[in-house]
Design a protein around this motif. Structure first.
Motif, PDB file in Angstrom:
ATOM      1  N   HIS A 193       0.839  -1.195   0.000  1.00  0.00           N
ATOM      2  CA  HIS A 193       0.000   0.000   0.000  1.00  0.00           C
ATOM      3  C   HIS A 193       0.880   1.254   0.000  1.00  0.00           C
ATOM      4  O   HIS A 193       0.661   2.191  -0.778  1.00  0.00           O
ATOM      5  CB  HIS A 193      -0.905  -0.029   1.237  1.00  0.00           C
ATOM      6  CG  HIS A 193      -1.919   1.073   1.284  1.00  0.00           C
ATOM      7  ND1 HIS A 193      -3.109   1.029   0.588  1.00  0.00           N
ATOM      8  CD2 HIS A 193      -1.917   2.256   1.947  1.00  0.00           C
ATOM      9  CE1 HIS A 193      -3.804   2.121   0.826  1.00  0.00           C
ATOM     10  NE2 HIS A 193      -3.100   2.896   1.651  1.00  0.00           N
ATOM     11  N   LEU A 194       1.896   1.255   0.854  1.00  0.00           N
ATOM     12  CA  LEU A 194       2.816   2.385   0.919  1.00  0.00           C
ATOM     13  C   LEU A 194       3.714   2.449  -0.318  1.00  0.00           C
ATOM     14  O   LEU A 194       4.115   3.532  -0.755  1.00  0.00           O
ATOM     15  CB  LEU A 194       3.681   2.283   2.178  1.00  0.00           C
ATOM     16  CG  LEU A 194       2.933   2.441   3.507  1.00  0.00           C
ATOM     17  CD1 LEU A 194       3.880   2.229   4.676  1.00  0.00           C
ATOM     18  CD2 LEU A 194       2.274   3.815   3.599  1.00  0.00           C
ATOM     19  N   PHE A 195       4.024   1.295  -0.897  1.00  0.00           N
ATOM     20  CA  PHE A 195       4.815   1.250  -2.119  1.00  0.00           C
ATOM     21  C   PHE A 195       4.096   1.961  -3.257  1.00  0.00           C
ATOM     22  O   PHE A 195       4.675   2.787  -3.979  1.00  0.00           O
ATOM     23  CB  PHE A 195       5.099  -0.200  -2.480  1.00  0.00           C
ATOM     24  CG  PHE A 195       5.674  -0.399  -3.853  1.00  0.00           C
ATOM     25  CD1 PHE A 195       6.874   0.198  -4.215  1.00  0.00           C
ATOM     26  CD2 PHE A 195       5.020  -1.190  -4.782  1.00  0.00           C
ATOM     27  CE1 PHE A 195       7.405   0.011  -5.486  1.00  0.00           C
ATOM     28  CE2 PHE A 195       5.540  -1.378  -6.047  1.00  0.00           C
ATOM     29  CZ  PHE A 195       6.732  -0.777  -6.404  1.00  0.00           C
ATOM     30  N   MET A 196       2.793   1.665  -3.413  1.00  0.00           N
ATOM     31  CA  MET A 196       2.029   2.331  -4.459  1.00  0.00           C
ATOM     32  C   MET A 196       1.835   3.811  -4.146  1.00  0.00           C
ATOM     33  O   MET A 196       1.782   4.653  -5.044  1.00  0.00           O
ATOM     34  CB  MET A 196       0.678   1.639  -4.650  1.00  0.00           C
ATOM     35  CG  MET A 196       0.776   0.205  -5.156  1.00  0.00           C
ATOM     36  SD  MET A 196       1.872   0.026  -6.600  1.00  0.00           S
ATOM     37  CE  MET A 196       1.103   1.114  -7.795  1.00  0.00           C
ATOM     38  N   GLN A 197       1.734   4.140  -2.848  1.00  0.00           N
ATOM     39  CA  GLN A 197       1.662   5.552  -2.453  1.00  0.00           C
ATOM     40  C   GLN A 197       2.932   6.277  -2.883  1.00  0.00           C
ATOM     41  O   GLN A 197       2.881   7.381  -3.433  1.00  0.00           O
ATOM     42  CB  GLN A 197       1.455   5.651  -0.937  1.00  0.00           C
ATOM     43  CG  GLN A 197       1.598   7.055  -0.370  1.00  0.00           C
ATOM     44  CD  GLN A 197       2.989   7.313   0.188  1.00  0.00           C
ATOM     45  OE1 GLN A 197       3.499   6.537   0.989  1.00  0.00           O
ATOM     46  NE2 GLN A 197       3.607   8.394  -0.235  1.00  0.00           N
ATOM     47  N   ASN A 198       4.092   5.668  -2.624  1.00  0.00           N
ATOM     48  CA  ASN A 198       5.358   6.279  -3.016  1.00  0.00           C
ATOM     49  C   ASN A 198       5.445   6.443  -4.529  1.00  0.00           C
ATOM     50  O   ASN A 198       5.929   7.467  -5.031  1.00  0.00           O
ATOM     51  CB  ASN A 198       6.523   5.415  -2.518  1.00  0.00           C
ATOM     52  CG  ASN A 198       7.876   5.990  -2.887  1.00  0.00           C
ATOM     53  OD1 ASN A 198       8.285   7.028  -2.394  1.00  0.00           O
ATOM     54  ND2 ASN A 198       8.582   5.303  -3.788  1.00  0.00           N
ATOM     55  N   ASN A 199       4.961   5.454  -5.258  1.00  0.00           N
ATOM     56  CA  ASN A 199       4.948   5.551  -6.719  1.00  0.00           C
ATOM     57  C   ASN A 199       4.164   6.759  -7.197  1.00  0.00           C
ATOM     58  O   ASN A 199       4.599   7.506  -8.071  1.00  0.00           O
ATOM     59  CB  ASN A 199       4.332   4.277  -7.319  1.00  0.00           C
ATOM     60  CG  ASN A 199       5.387   3.279  -7.721  1.00  0.00           C
ATOM     61  OD1 ASN A 199       6.528   3.370  -7.301  1.00  0.00           O
ATOM     62  ND2 ASN A 199       5.015   2.315  -8.528  1.00  0.00           N
ATOM     63  N   PHE A 200       2.981   6.934  -6.628  1.00  0.00           N
ATOM     64  CA  PHE A 200       2.105   7.977  -7.145  1.00  0.00           C
ATOM     65  C   PHE A 200       2.490   9.367  -6.669  1.00  0.00           C
ATOM     66  O   PHE A 200       2.189  10.349  -7.355  1.00  0.00           O
ATOM     67  CB  PHE A 200       0.646   7.651  -6.818  1.00  0.00           C
ATOM     68  CG  PHE A 200      -0.047   6.922  -7.934  1.00  0.00           C
ATOM     69  CD1 PHE A 200      -1.036   7.516  -8.674  1.00  0.00           C
ATOM     70  CD2 PHE A 200       0.337   5.630  -8.271  1.00  0.00           C
ATOM     71  CE1 PHE A 200      -1.643   6.860  -9.728  1.00  0.00           C
ATOM     72  CE2 PHE A 200      -0.261   4.946  -9.315  1.00  0.00           C
ATOM     73  CZ  PHE A 200      -1.264   5.567 -10.048  1.00  0.00           C
ATOM     74  N   THR A 201       3.140   9.496  -5.520  1.00  0.00           N
ATOM     75  CA  THR A 201       3.603  10.834  -5.139  1.00  0.00           C
ATOM     76  C   THR A 201       4.675  11.318  -6.102  1.00  0.00           C
ATOM     77  O   THR A 201       4.690  12.492  -6.488  1.00  0.00           O
ATOM     78  CB  THR A 201       4.155  10.837  -3.698  1.00  0.00           C
ATOM     79  OG1 THR A 201       5.111   9.781  -3.542  1.00  0.00           O
ATOM     80  CG2 THR A 201       3.048  10.669  -2.685  1.00  0.00           C
TER      81      THR A 201
ATOM     82  N   GLY B 275      -3.227   1.882  -2.506  1.00  0.00           N
ATOM     83  CA  GLY B 275      -2.174   2.826  -2.150  1.00  0.00           C
ATOM     84  C   GLY B 275      -1.954   3.900  -3.205  1.00  0.00           C
ATOM     85  O   GLY B 275      -1.411   4.972  -2.906  1.00  0.00           O
ATOM     86  N   THR B 276      -2.376   3.634  -4.449  1.00  0.00           N
ATOM     87  CA  THR B 276      -2.253   4.647  -5.500  1.00  0.00           C
ATOM     88  C   THR B 276      -3.027   5.910  -5.123  1.00  0.00           C
ATOM     89  O   THR B 276      -2.581   7.029  -5.415  1.00  0.00           O
ATOM     90  CB  THR B 276      -2.794   4.103  -6.833  1.00  0.00           C
ATOM     91  OG1 THR B 276      -4.166   3.694  -6.665  1.00  0.00           O
ATOM     92  CG2 THR B 276      -1.984   2.908  -7.294  1.00  0.00           C
ATOM     93  N   ASN B 277      -4.164   5.739  -4.464  1.00  0.00           N
ATOM     94  CA  ASN B 277      -4.990   6.891  -4.097  1.00  0.00           C
ATOM     95  C   ASN B 277      -4.364   7.705  -2.973  1.00  0.00           C
ATOM     96  O   ASN B 277      -4.421   8.940  -2.978  1.00  0.00           O
ATOM     97  CB  ASN B 277      -6.387   6.427  -3.684  1.00  0.00           C
ATOM     98  CG  ASN B 277      -7.055   5.634  -4.777  1.00  0.00           C
ATOM     99  OD1 ASN B 277      -6.988   5.999  -5.948  1.00  0.00           O
ATOM    100  ND2 ASN B 277      -7.670   4.517  -4.432  1.00  0.00           N
ATOM    101  N   LEU B 278      -3.752   7.008  -2.000  1.00  0.00           N
ATOM    102  CA  LEU B 278      -3.052   7.726  -0.946  1.00  0.00           C
ATOM    103  C   LEU B 278      -1.910   8.540  -1.542  1.00  0.00           C
ATOM    104  O   LEU B 278      -1.642   9.671  -1.113  1.00  0.00           O
ATOM    105  CB  LEU B 278      -2.520   6.744   0.100  1.00  0.00           C
ATOM    106  CG  LEU B 278      -1.771   7.359   1.289  1.00  0.00           C
ATOM    107  CD1 LEU B 278      -2.666   8.315   2.058  1.00  0.00           C
ATOM    108  CD2 LEU B 278      -1.236   6.264   2.211  1.00  0.00           C
ATOM    109  N   GLY B 279      -1.243   7.985  -2.540  1.00  0.00           N
ATOM    110  CA  GLY B 279      -0.167   8.717  -3.201  1.00  0.00           C
ATOM    111  C   GLY B 279      -0.672   9.951  -3.924  1.00  0.00           C
ATOM    112  O   GLY B 279      -0.024  11.011  -3.902  1.00  0.00           O
ATOM    113  N   THR B 280      -1.827   9.833  -4.579  1.00  0.00           N
ATOM    114  CA  THR B 280      -2.409  10.988  -5.261  1.00  0.00           C
ATOM    115  C   THR B 280      -2.780  12.071  -4.258  1.00  0.00           C
ATOM    116  O   THR B 280      -2.574  13.267  -4.506  1.00  0.00           O
ATOM    117  CB  THR B 280      -3.643  10.558  -6.066  1.00  0.00           C
ATOM    118  OG1 THR B 280      -3.275   9.521  -6.979  1.00  0.00           O
ATOM    119  CG2 THR B 280      -4.217  11.726  -6.849  1.00  0.00           C
ATOM    120  N   ILE B 281      -3.339  11.664  -3.119  1.00  0.00           N
ATOM    121  CA  ILE B 281      -3.715  12.616  -2.068  1.00  0.00           C
ATOM    122  C   ILE B 281      -2.488  13.356  -1.553  1.00  0.00           C
ATOM    123  O   ILE B 281      -2.435  14.589  -1.532  1.00  0.00           O
ATOM    124  CB  ILE B 281      -4.410  11.881  -0.904  1.00  0.00           C
ATOM    125  CG1 ILE B 281      -5.741  11.276  -1.363  1.00  0.00           C
ATOM    126  CG2 ILE B 281      -4.649  12.823   0.271  1.00  0.00           C
ATOM    127  CD1 ILE B 281      -6.292  10.235  -0.402  1.00  0.00           C
TER     128      ILE B 281
END
Length: 496
Positions: A45-53, A199-205
């Motif tokens: 989840h955090l990995f995809m967040q890091n990707n999207f930020t 996690g992609t959405n957390l990254g966008t946020i």
């Protein structure tokens, strides 16, 4: 292969049975360990967040990087009553025309498309850990270099570095899909797989809000790139310590959990294999109807989602006239709703499937959400200069769109247990073409920053979503496909 020393250490520790023991890597109470697959889901989840930020930081920064055309005046603006100040932040404003700005934005998707299939093949063959670590390292370097190289060499450097970020990101989703196939038994995939993809959405946020705040606070767009590259570098260390490709090679997993994963996977023919030696049945995969239906559904999702991720900050700035701080904040609100609801839907997915069927769940709530959200986004553009109604409709569209994360990506793992990374890679590669096409169309149609241009662009989005959803409805499946069975399994099926 198993780690003998790790297994021996686990058995010795289990025999001692302390009341409670917790370290950085694992926690247990008595002989009961906190499941490593849950830790993995949170890490992914955090990995995809890091990707999207690192992906969306440019979408926020570019509205401050590019100098508006000199002929633009207040009476040409779609909503002149707001009249946001046009402040030049540190780092300069480049005199790029609209087509150059669009090229910088969708250079990411060109690179992203070409590494999907190699990423899936490498992850399925050798494991996802080296693939993911390499991806994070390249992303960190390219993001850190972006401000300096762009200011020195112009848009060609910007295009090249964003292409590099896209190329490194292209390995990620297939590698994640391979981990979902390997680590999570089928009955748990809607929950933990949905959590990982969300996690992609957390990254966008975070990318929208924090990038906008940093640009406003420090009066310069380069600081946002430096911040997220430093964050990505720290996350690299966390992945290095905690992420492993297979349960059998994980040094901190309990014997009970490793046996549970192995038993549950064997019940459905999903055997965990390290260093897989079988050949990929490319012809059977490429001629499989349900797989192409899944590609169609993914294409529809990507078309609307990537358009919003890339151009919503621009719409907030150019049409609704928010300043950079509020631009990032209001562009992030719909994705907050998407993130929260995706977690809720993933948790409740098994109950919904039990009350209906897996195919109905994927078709109606998964692919069907593409059409519903596209229709609502179209309504938001027709809300014109009504800021409150426009943002409200964007939020509502994302609440519906959230069903995607427990449906279409997980459906790939239902079609195949052995080739999940490869199949997801090809599926996401073709789906990511929508990022190139969609961003090119929006950039080409919205040159004069008028509402009728945006409406035409999102009518096209709505049409794409309708066509791809119909294809998914007609031809999709949730059953494991014949090409996925090996000779031993086929012989057992024939004998039974």
């Amino acid at each position: 292969m198993s780690n003998p020393s790790g297994s021996q250490a686990r058995e010795e520790t289990a025999n001692k049975k302390p009341v409670f023991c917790c370290s950085f890597f694992q926690c247990r109470c008595g002989s009961h360990y906190f499941p490593q697959r849950i830790i993995l889901a949170l890490l992914l989840h955090l990995f995809m967040q890091n990707n999207f930020t690192t992906r969306v930081v440019l979408n926020v920064a570019i509205v401050e990087m590019v100098q508006p055309p000199p002929e633009e005046t207040a009476h040409l603006q779609a909503c002149p009553q707001f009249n946001a100040p046009n402040k030049t932040h540190e780092g300069g404003k480049f005199p790029w025309p609209a087509h150059t700005k669009s090229l910088v934005l969708y250079a990411f998707y060109i690179g992203y498309t070409f590494t999907q299939v190699p990423g899936g093949w490498l992850a399925d063959k050798f494991g996802a850990r080296p693939v993911i670590l390499s991806s994070i390292a390249c992303t960190t370097l390219a993001t850190a270099l972006f401000p300096v190289m762009t200011q020195k060499f112009g848009y060609l450097a910007a295009v090249g570095l964003r292409f590099m970020v896209g190329t490194s990101h292209g390995f990620c989703m297939p590698a994640l899909s391979s981990l979902v196939s390997t680590w999570f038994p089928p009955k748990e995939r809607p929950i933990w797989g949905g959590l990982a993809y969300a996690g992609t959405n957390l990254g966008t946020i975070m990318g929208n809000i924090i990038s906008g705040f940093l640009i406003h606070k420090f009066d310069g767009w380069p600081v946002a790139f430096y911040f997220w590259s430093a964050y990505s570098g720290l996350f690299f260390l966390l992945v290095l310590l905690l992420l492993f490709s297979f349960p059998d090679t994980h040094p901190y997993i309990s014997k009970a959990e490793a046996d549970y994963i192995r038993m549950e996977n064997c019940k459905t023919g999903n055997r965990t294999v390290v260093g897989r030696s079988f050949k990929t049945p490319w012809k059977a995969i490429l001629l499989n109807g349900p797989y192409w239906a899944n590609i169609a559904g993914q294409f529809g999702h990507n078309y609307i989602y990537l358009s919003l991720v890339t151009y919503l900050p621009t719409y907030m700035r150019e049409i609704l006239q928010f300043d950079v701080a509020n631009d990032g904040y209001f562009a992030a609100i719909p994705f907050v709703a998407l993130w929260i609801m995706s977690l809720i839907y993933s948790t409740t997915a098994p109950l919904i499937i039990k009350c209906t069927s897996e195919r109905a769940f994927n078709s109606v709530l998964g692919a069907g959400s593409n059409v519903a959200s596209a229709a609502i986004v179209l309504g938001a553009v027709y809300a014109a200069c009504n800021r409150q109604l426009c943002i409200g409709l964007y939020i509502f569209s994302m609440i519906i769109k959230a069903f995607y994360y427990a449906t279409l990506p997980v459906n790939i793992n239902g079609l195949s247990r052995n080739y999940g990374g490869i199949m997801f890679g090809l599926c996401n590669a073709l789906g990511s073409v929508s990022g190139i096409i969609g961003n090119f169309i929006i950039g080409a149609l919205t040159k004069h920053k008028q509402l009728h241009e945006w409406r035409l662009a999102f009518w096209i989005t709505f049409g794409v979503c309708v066509v791809t959803t119909v294809i998914f409805f007609l031809f999709s499946s949730t059953e494991r496909q014949k090409f996925d069975y090996n000779e031993e399994e086929l012989a057992e099926m024939q004998n039974s």
